[in-house]
Every structure is written in structure tokens, then in C-alpha cells.
Design a protein around this motif. Structure first.
Motif, short mmCIF file in Angstrom:
data_model
loop_
_atom_site.label_atom_id
_atom_site.label_comp_id
_atom_site.label_asym_id
_atom_site.label_seq_id
_atom_site.Cartn_x
_atom_site.Cartn_y
_atom_site.Cartn_z
N ASP A 165 0.78 -1.12 -0.12
CA ASP A 165 0.10 -0.09 0.10
C ASP A 165 0.97 1.30 -0.06
O ASP A 165 0.38 2.10 -0.43
N VAL A 166 1.98 1.13 0.47
CA VAL A 166 3.00 2.41 0.74
C VAL A 166 4.23 1.87 0.40
O VAL A 166 4.73 0.78 1.07
N HIS A 167 4.98 2.45 -0.31
CA HIS A 167 6.32 2.19 -0.64
C HIS A 167 7.29 3.16 -0.48
O HIS A 167 7.10 4.43 -1.27
N VAL A 168 8.16 3.20 0.52
CA VAL A 168 8.97 4.37 0.72
C VAL A 168 10.30 4.28 0.14
O VAL A 168 11.06 3.19 0.47
N PHE A 169 10.94 5.07 -0.32
CA PHE A 169 12.35 4.92 -0.99
C PHE A 169 13.07 6.00 -0.35
O PHE A 169 12.89 7.23 -0.31
N VAL A 170 14.09 5.74 0.52
CA VAL A 170 15.03 6.71 1.19
C VAL A 170 16.48 6.66 0.55
O VAL A 170 17.12 5.63 0.41
N CYS A 171 16.73 7.73 0.03
CA CYS A 171 18.23 7.63 -0.51
C CYS A 171 19.21 7.26 0.69
O CYS A 171 19.44 8.20 1.42
N CYS A 172 20.00 6.69 0.17
CA CYS A 172 21.20 6.27 1.06
C CYS A 172 22.41 6.23 0.29
O CYS A 172 23.53 5.73 0.31
N ASN A 173 22.37 7.00 -0.97
CA ASN A 173 23.56 7.24 -1.55
C ASN A 173 24.63 7.99 -0.81
O ASN A 173 24.40 8.90 0.09
N ARG A 174 26.03 7.58 -0.81
CA ARG A 174 26.93 8.20 -0.29
C ARG A 174 27.94 8.62 -1.34
O ARG A 174 28.44 7.91 -2.12
N ARG A 175 28.45 9.76 -1.30
CA ARG A 175 29.52 10.41 -2.01
C ARG A 175 30.60 10.67 -1.04
O ARG A 175 30.51 10.79 0.22
N PRO A 176 31.89 10.77 -1.57
CA PRO A 176 32.91 11.12 -0.89
C PRO A 176 32.74 12.50 -0.19
O PRO A 176 32.13 13.42 -0.62
N ASP A 177 33.27 12.50 1.04
CA ASP A 177 33.45 13.96 1.75
C ASP A 177 33.73 15.01 0.85
O ASP A 177 34.99 14.83 0.15
N GLY A 178 33.27 15.97 0.87
CA GLY A 178 33.72 17.42 0.20
C GLY A 178 32.98 17.48 -1.39
O GLY A 178 33.44 18.33 -1.84
#
Ligand code: FES
Length: 112
Positions: free
Chosen positions: A13-26
């Protein structure tokens, strides 16, 4: 795009997508994981169980391309985007958007 009468029933009924992308610091765009989205995703999963919300799926997503506004999450089938910065924000979205069918307007991302 609207659902058609012959489309199968929604699996969740509900689909949540949470961005968990990680880029290098800076990195100039930053990233949601650098702003604690992974912990917030984990908290959301636990909290959804505590609230006994059925037929919900909370998934880690790759970059949703709204990096500067993150940590980002989008809820389908509503297609509503939120910025989740704290466990209180997660609580508000689960309790008000998912359970009460409202919108948490102060946490919603702008349309563009
Ligand atoms: S890093 Fe989260 S939207 Fe791009």
C-alpha cells in the motif's frame, strides 16, 4: 500516470524509498548518507513495525537526484517527497502521512 482498472492490486500500500547514496566527503552535491539517511531509514523500518503499519515497504534507494535537498525520501503511490532530518521527522511522516493520510507540508520538498 494514473492506474488503470485492470492493473493488479498494489503489492504494497505504501512504498518508501529513502536515498542512501553516499559520496566522498567534500563532494559539491553532498549526499544523503552523509546526512545520516541510513540511520533514519533503519529507524523508519523499526518504527513502522512498532506502529504495526501493514503492507508498507521501506527501501534504501540510490541517488534520487535531489541531493542538495536531502536527506530525501519519496513515498509511493502518492509520489510525495520529503526531507527527513531527524527521527522526529520520520515519526511525523509515518504517523501523519502514512497512518492519518495527511501531508506533512513543512517537510515536503518543493515540486521543482
Ligand atoms: S544523494 Fe540523495 S538524492 Fe542524491
Amino acid at each position: 500516470m494514473p492506474r488503470l482498472p485492470d492493473d493488479p492490486q498494489l503489492f504494497f500500500d505504501v512504498h518508501v524509498f529513502v536515498c542512501c547514496n553516499r559520496r566522498p566527503d567534500g563532494h559539491k552535491r553532498g549526499s544523503c548518507a552523509a546526512r545520516a539517511s541510513e540511520q533514519l531509514r533503519d529507524y523508519m523500518k523499526v518504527r513502522a513495525k512498532e506502529l504495526a503499519i501493514r503492507r508498507i515497504r521501506i527501501n534504501a534507494a540510490g541517488c534520487l537526484d535531489r541531493c542538495e535537498l536531502g536527506p530525501c525520501a519519496v513515498i509511493y503511490p502518492d509520489g510525495v517527497w520529503y526531507r527527513l532530518e531527524s527521527t522526529q521527522d520520520v515519526d511525523a511522516v509515518l504517523e501523519r502521512h502514512v497512518l492519518a493520510g495527511e501531508r506533512v507540508t513543512d517537510l515536503m520538498l518543493p515540486p521543482e
